[in-house]
Design an enzyme around this catalytic site. Sequence first.
Site, PDB file in Angstrom:
ATOM      1  N   ASP A  82       0.857  -1.202   0.129  1.00  0.00           N
ATOM      2  CA  ASP A  82      -0.114   0.037  -0.025  1.00  0.00           C
ATOM      3  C   ASP A  82       1.042   1.212   0.031  1.00  0.00           C
ATOM      4  OD1 ASP A  82      -2.454   1.487   0.071  1.00  0.00           O
ATOM      5  OD2 ASP A  82      -2.366   1.428   2.325  1.00  0.00           O
ATOM      6  N   HIS A  83       0.733   2.034  -0.738  1.00  0.00           N
ATOM      7  CA  HIS A  83       1.251   3.347  -1.001  1.00  0.00           C
ATOM      8  C   HIS A  83       2.778   3.123  -1.208  1.00  0.00           C
ATOM      9  CE1 HIS A  83      -2.104   5.936  -0.357  1.00  0.00           C
ATOM     10  NE2 HIS A  83      -2.319   5.260   0.446  1.00  0.00           N
ATOM     11  N   ASP A 104       1.961   4.941  -5.490  1.00  0.00           N
ATOM     12  CA  ASP A 104       1.379   6.119  -5.496  1.00  0.00           C
ATOM     13  C   ASP A 104       2.201   7.237  -5.929  1.00  0.00           C
ATOM     14  OD1 ASP A 104       0.043   8.340  -4.108  1.00  0.00           O
ATOM     15  OD2 ASP A 104       0.142   7.957  -2.179  1.00  0.00           O
ATOM     16  N   GLU A 134      -3.311   5.571  -8.151  1.00  0.00           N
ATOM     17  CA  GLU A 134      -3.932   6.588  -7.865  1.00  0.00           C
ATOM     18  C   GLU A 134      -4.064   8.032  -8.333  1.00  0.00           C
ATOM     19  OE1 GLU A 134      -4.423   9.114  -3.409  1.00  0.00           O
ATOM     20  OE2 GLU A 134      -3.523   7.208  -3.367  1.00  0.00           O
ATOM     21  N   HIS A 202      -9.542   4.838  -0.577  1.00  0.00           N
ATOM     22  CA  HIS A 202      -8.440   5.036   0.549  1.00  0.00           C
ATOM     23  C   HIS A 202      -9.396   5.653   1.724  1.00  0.00           C
ATOM     24  CE1 HIS A 202      -4.636   3.574  -1.331  1.00  0.00           C
ATOM     25  NE2 HIS A 202      -5.412   3.293  -2.150  1.00  0.00           N
ATOM     26  N   GLY A 203      -8.658   5.392   2.804  1.00  0.00           N
ATOM     27  CA  GLY A 203      -9.554   6.259   3.991  1.00  0.00           C
ATOM     28  C   GLY A 203     -10.794   5.709   4.008  1.00  0.00           C
ATOM     29  N   ASN A 225     -10.292   0.600   1.746  1.00  0.00           N
ATOM     30  CA  ASN A 225      -8.955   0.326   2.626  1.00  0.00           C
ATOM     31  C   ASN A 225      -9.547   0.776   3.856  1.00  0.00           C
ATOM     32  OD1 ASN A 225      -7.774   0.037   0.289  1.00  0.00           O
ATOM     33  ND2 ASN A 225      -6.005   1.361   0.326  1.00  0.00           N
ATOM     34  N   THR A 228      -7.725   2.735  10.052  1.00  0.00           N
ATOM     35  CA  THR A 228      -8.042   3.480  11.486  1.00  0.00           C
ATOM     36  C   THR A 228      -9.051   2.923  12.292  1.00  0.00           C
ATOM     37  OG1 THR A 228      -7.191   5.806  10.575  1.00  0.00           O
ATOM     38  CG2 THR A 228      -8.438   5.825  12.452  1.00  0.00           C
TER      39      THR A 228
END
Length: 281
Positions: A82-83, A104, A134, A202-203, A225, A228
Amino acid sequence: MTLVTLRDVLQPAYTNGYAVAGLVTLGWEDMRAYVAAAEAENAPVILQAGPSCREHTPLPILGKMFRHLAEHASVPVVAHLDHGYTFDECKEALDSGFTSLMFDGSRKPLTQNIDETAAIAEMAHAAGISCEGEIGFVGYSGGEGSNGTDPEEAAIFARESGVDAMAISVGNVHLQQHKEGGLDEARIAAIEAVTDVPLVIHGGSGVPVEQRQKLARNTAICKFNIGTELRLAFGAAMREAVNRDPDRFDRVTILKETIDPVEKAARAVIRAFGNQSSKLT
């Protein structure tokens, strides 16, 4: 079932109207809980190693951990970077056994983002694995602001980069602890109208559960994704375990008590993306 690529799990989701959870890992306890949750829900799962995870544990170790879990799982498991921010980092992930690379380049000009993402996609496809890119920048809660995805640029990016999945910026924010506002459905529809690749949010922790369900069922968004939300569950479980007996010091016994609560939280996340049990092959 065993280790699979991102394309393997997203194409059926794209065709059949559901989404797959991309669960952000930080260590053995949470990734183990995520696979257990996926098995309990009979759903595929994407294990994701982001930048903070990679700072703590080297990519070659993460690759072995992901592959070990996948090889013993009863459902499809994707080992996903990821990223990734550089070609070399993506190459290291490929060499470490990952089956999906997310490059990314979202902070870069469109042409540069396309060129660099296309190079990663070409490398990934040559090795038989997948690539996510992205377009439009997804910001951070309390930090960098977002730059929303332009549908026309998304069309060009999807066509020219060769990605298997495309992350978009449509009101989503990384590291958001509360589900506020929701996503811009009109912008999503505009992007979907001019592209034909699975879309990624994302987020996802900041997206209301009802909207996750709706978008998973009715749009080309095939991957959310979630990080948190699950880290909060982990932190609460560990805090409770430590505070219940302040004299304990063995981290193995403490960390074991985080697995069941995180599995429960991950099951709820996975369940919201659709009934996948009949769609596994």
